[in-house]
Design an enzyme around this catalytic site. Structure first.
Site, short mmCIF file in Angstrom:
data_model
loop_
_atom_site.label_atom_id
_atom_site.label_comp_id
_atom_site.label_asym_id
_atom_site.label_seq_id
_atom_site.Cartn_x
_atom_site.Cartn_y
_atom_site.Cartn_z
N GLU A 390 31.10 51.38 38.52
CA GLU A 390 30.69 52.28 39.60
C GLU A 390 30.84 51.47 40.88
O GLU A 390 30.06 50.58 41.17
CB GLU A 390 29.24 52.73 39.36
CG GLU A 390 28.89 53.99 40.11
CD GLU A 390 28.24 53.66 41.42
OE1 GLU A 390 28.94 53.75 42.46
OE2 GLU A 390 27.05 53.32 41.43
N CYS A 424 26.54 53.57 48.04
CA CYS A 424 27.84 54.01 47.58
C CYS A 424 27.99 55.51 47.82
O CYS A 424 29.10 56.02 47.91
CB CYS A 424 28.03 53.67 46.11
SG CYS A 424 26.77 54.38 45.07
#
Ligand code: UN1
Length: 635
Positions: A390, A424
């Site tokens: 990720e 993110c």
């Protein structure tokens, strides 16, 4: 972000520290027992022009302010008396944190409560686990700093390979025993771990604010995501084996002959063993727990290599987890944490170690690439290792002609500036329909000018803390310069403010295919792009061209527009009338392309850490039926 029950604030005990006069004062639900804590004034604007958010018409004190900077207090909040005040702000669960301490007191109390205080002993931090030298008891030391004040928070002896090796060995030994515990019992212990984390939320939250610079509300939000994944584990607990150590699924043979002879199949879902985790500085707790808790429930052990700038958080969380594991069956060491500091060679050695069945990593693209290269360098022996990556995103909001502009502006402002743009899931580009563009831009500029308070995240009312390190300030400066050179128009912000503080920055892009809108600048920098009615396809291409694929937020009442975007954007999360920022913890989290392709949590939360063993069972001494009914008999 939707939050289920927030962690309750445990009342801290009154500190008796040199230099403090009398016990701490307690403020509960806004009412001071002795002296009232004055919250930041709320202003209600009567005139909606240029009111910020006509929908809510509330602003947190003060009018437009040139720089939005709340002075970074290095002294106590209550400077006249030097008395710490513990605040429990009722009615707003995310604010339930001790806000009004002096920074020094918070720091001291937090480190002490989590057993991370090395100042009293004048020696480096102890290992997290007494019987495993996870944090090396000797060798090179490194200091850990608070990004708000650049004060030293503690120092840690950096681990070397023998310490790491011991930690992995120990985790493997304990995991072998853990894997034989009935699934129900493992889930019970995992939920007890989540409870213990929630009970320690005040201190863990404060530590996150100290070490990373998030606001207390965001720090608690991260811990709330752990409670949410625990809830999801509880909902799916039957998938962990129940009274058995692992689930066994029976199935019939689809071969008619075999079936008629009583053959049947069995699938065993076994743990993969030791899962390696690396985490980023900005979210040291939640993405770790999103993987670690389901992995544990499925029977695995976990070795954690946190980011060097968020190591105290990792140590503290590991300690809370380990205490529960130790007192519930003696599983101390099942989840362990090693500080590799900035030693990249040590990190690579861990990645390559064949005892890891999987690496689950959150971080930048460079880290993802380095991991894959390390694994590849081992050749065929590491072909079977699993990876779950990720790696961030370059997330876009799309504000269509029929959007509720106030709703969109409020969401985009939070998405772009929350966590100082260091998520993110942060919003980096907003594509806004021509019909509403001018109004949207005007409101958003008002929001940047009136709503943002930059400063010490412990100061009430501050909603933008520091970036995590001087390197991030440099990246911001270089990034903003590059945007302006490439043709972006500066609408707000743009300056570095000293220390690790930067101004949230709003830019207007000249149009599609603008190079900066395809680049993830991990800073509070947002671009606006205008689009016409016939350009929705161009919006999709413009977003997809960067190759990131984490999240998007679409603002519209038109289901067709939403459906088109949700299915043609290559993303893992497509929100409707809600921004890009924030995970719906418990559900699939992750994204496509440069984001890494992995998904944490969600319906596969246990399968991700499971290896399947298939068995076709034939009766002892019975007839032999070859695969596919192939006959080998000579005619
Ligand atoms: C969230 O936005 O709620 O590094 C979670 C990050 C992500 C986690 C985001 N791994 O920002």
């Amino acid at each position: 972000m939707l939050r289920t029950r927030p962690p309750q604030l445990a009342r801290p005990s009154a500190p008796r520290t040199r230099g403090l006069r009398g016990p701490a004062r307690l403020v509960v639900n806004g009412a001071a027992k002795k002296k009232k804590l004055t919250p930041p004034a709320l202003e209600v604007h009567d005139n909606p022009q240029p009111a910020w958010l006509p929908r809510t018409r509330i602003s947190h004190g003060g009018g437009a302010n040139e720089s939005n900077v709340v002075a970074v207090p290095r002294r106590t909040f209550n400077a006249d008396t030097d008395e710490p005040i513990y605040a429990v702000v009722g009615g707003h669960p995310e604010m339930a944190l001790a806000l009004a301490f002096s920074r020094e007191t918070i720091s001291r109390e937090t480190l002490r409560a989590l057993d991370l205080d090395d100042r009293r002993r004048e020696r480096p931090l102890r290992p997290v686990l007494p019987d495993v030298s996870v944090f090396a008891p000797e060798g090179a030391r490194r200091d850990v700093f608070d990004p708000t004040t650049n004060a030293r928070l503690g120092s840690i002896h950096v681990a070397s390979w023998p310490h790491v090796d011991a930690a992995i060995k120990r985790a493997k030994e304990v995991q072998a025993r853990w894997a034989s515990v009935p699934g129900d019992e493992r889930v019970r212990i995992v939920l007890a771990v989540a409870d213990a984390i929630a009970k320690n939320a005040t201190h863990l939250g404060n530590l996150l604010t100290l070490e990373v610079g998030k606001t207390p509300s965001e720090s608690l939000g991260e811990l709330a995501e752990i409670a949410e994944v625990a809830a999801a584990i509880g909902e799916r607990k039957d998938e962990c084996g129940g009274s058995l150590a692992y689930p066994v699924r029976r199935y019939e043979s689809r071969d008619k002959t075999r079936k008629s002879l009583g053959w049947y199949g069995e699938e065993r879902a076994l743990p993969i063993g030791i899962v390696g985790k690396t985490t980023a500085f900005n979210f040291p707790y939640a993405p770790f727990a999103w993987g670690a808790l389901p992995a544990m429930a499925a029977g695995n052990g976990v070795v954690w290599k946190p980011h060097p700038k968020a190591t105290l958080c990792a140590m503290a969380l590991t300690k809370v987890i380990d205490d529960v594991l130790r007192t519930n069956g003696g599983f101390s060491g099942l989840v362990t944490c090693v500080d590799a500091g900035d030693d990249e060679a040590l990190t690579r050695r861990m990645w390559r170690d064949a005892r890891f069945a999987m690496w689950e990593c959150t971080g930048g693209e460079a880290m993802g690439e380095a991991l894959l290269r390390s694994l590849a360098s081992e050749g065929a022996t590491r072909l079977g290792v699993r990876t779950l990556l990720e790696l961030g995103g370059n997330n876009a909001a799309v504000v269509h002609a029929d959007a509720d502009v106030a709703q969109a502006v409020e969401s985009v402002l939070f998405g772009a500036t929350g966590t100082s743009g260091q998520r993110c899931t942060s919003t980096r580009v907003a594509y806004v329909h021509d019909d509403v563009y001018n109004y949207f831009e005007r409101l958003l500029v008002a929001g940047y000018k009136q709503e943002l308070r930059i400063g010490d995240p412990f100061t009430p009312g501050v909603n933008v803390g520091p970036v995590f390190h001087a390197d991030a300030v440099e990246r911001f400066k270089r990034g903003v310069d590059a945007c302006v050179k490439a043709g972006s128009t500066l609408l707000c912000g743009g300056r570095a403010l000293g220390g690790n503080f930067v101004e949230p920055t709003l830019l207007r892009a000249p149009g599609f295919n603008h190079p900066p809108t395809a680049t993830e600048l991990f800073s509070p920098v947002l671009h606006l792009v205008r689009y016409r009615d016939d350009q929705l396809g161009d919006v999709v291409n413009d977003i997809n061209r960067g190759g990131h694929g984490l999240s998007c937020g679409v603002f519209t009442g038109n289901e067709d527009v939403f459906e088109t975007l949700a299915t043609t954007l290559r993303v893992g999360i497509a929100n409707l009338n809600y921004g890009t920022s924030g995970a719906e913890a418990g559900e699939n989290f992750g994204g496509e392309g440069r984001t890494g392709g992995g998904r944490q949590m969600g319906p596969n939360m246990f399968r991700t850490y499971t290896r399947y063993v298939n068995t076709m069972r034939a009766p002892l001494g019975g007839e032999v039926v070859h695969a596919q009914g192939v006959s080998q008999k000579k005619r």
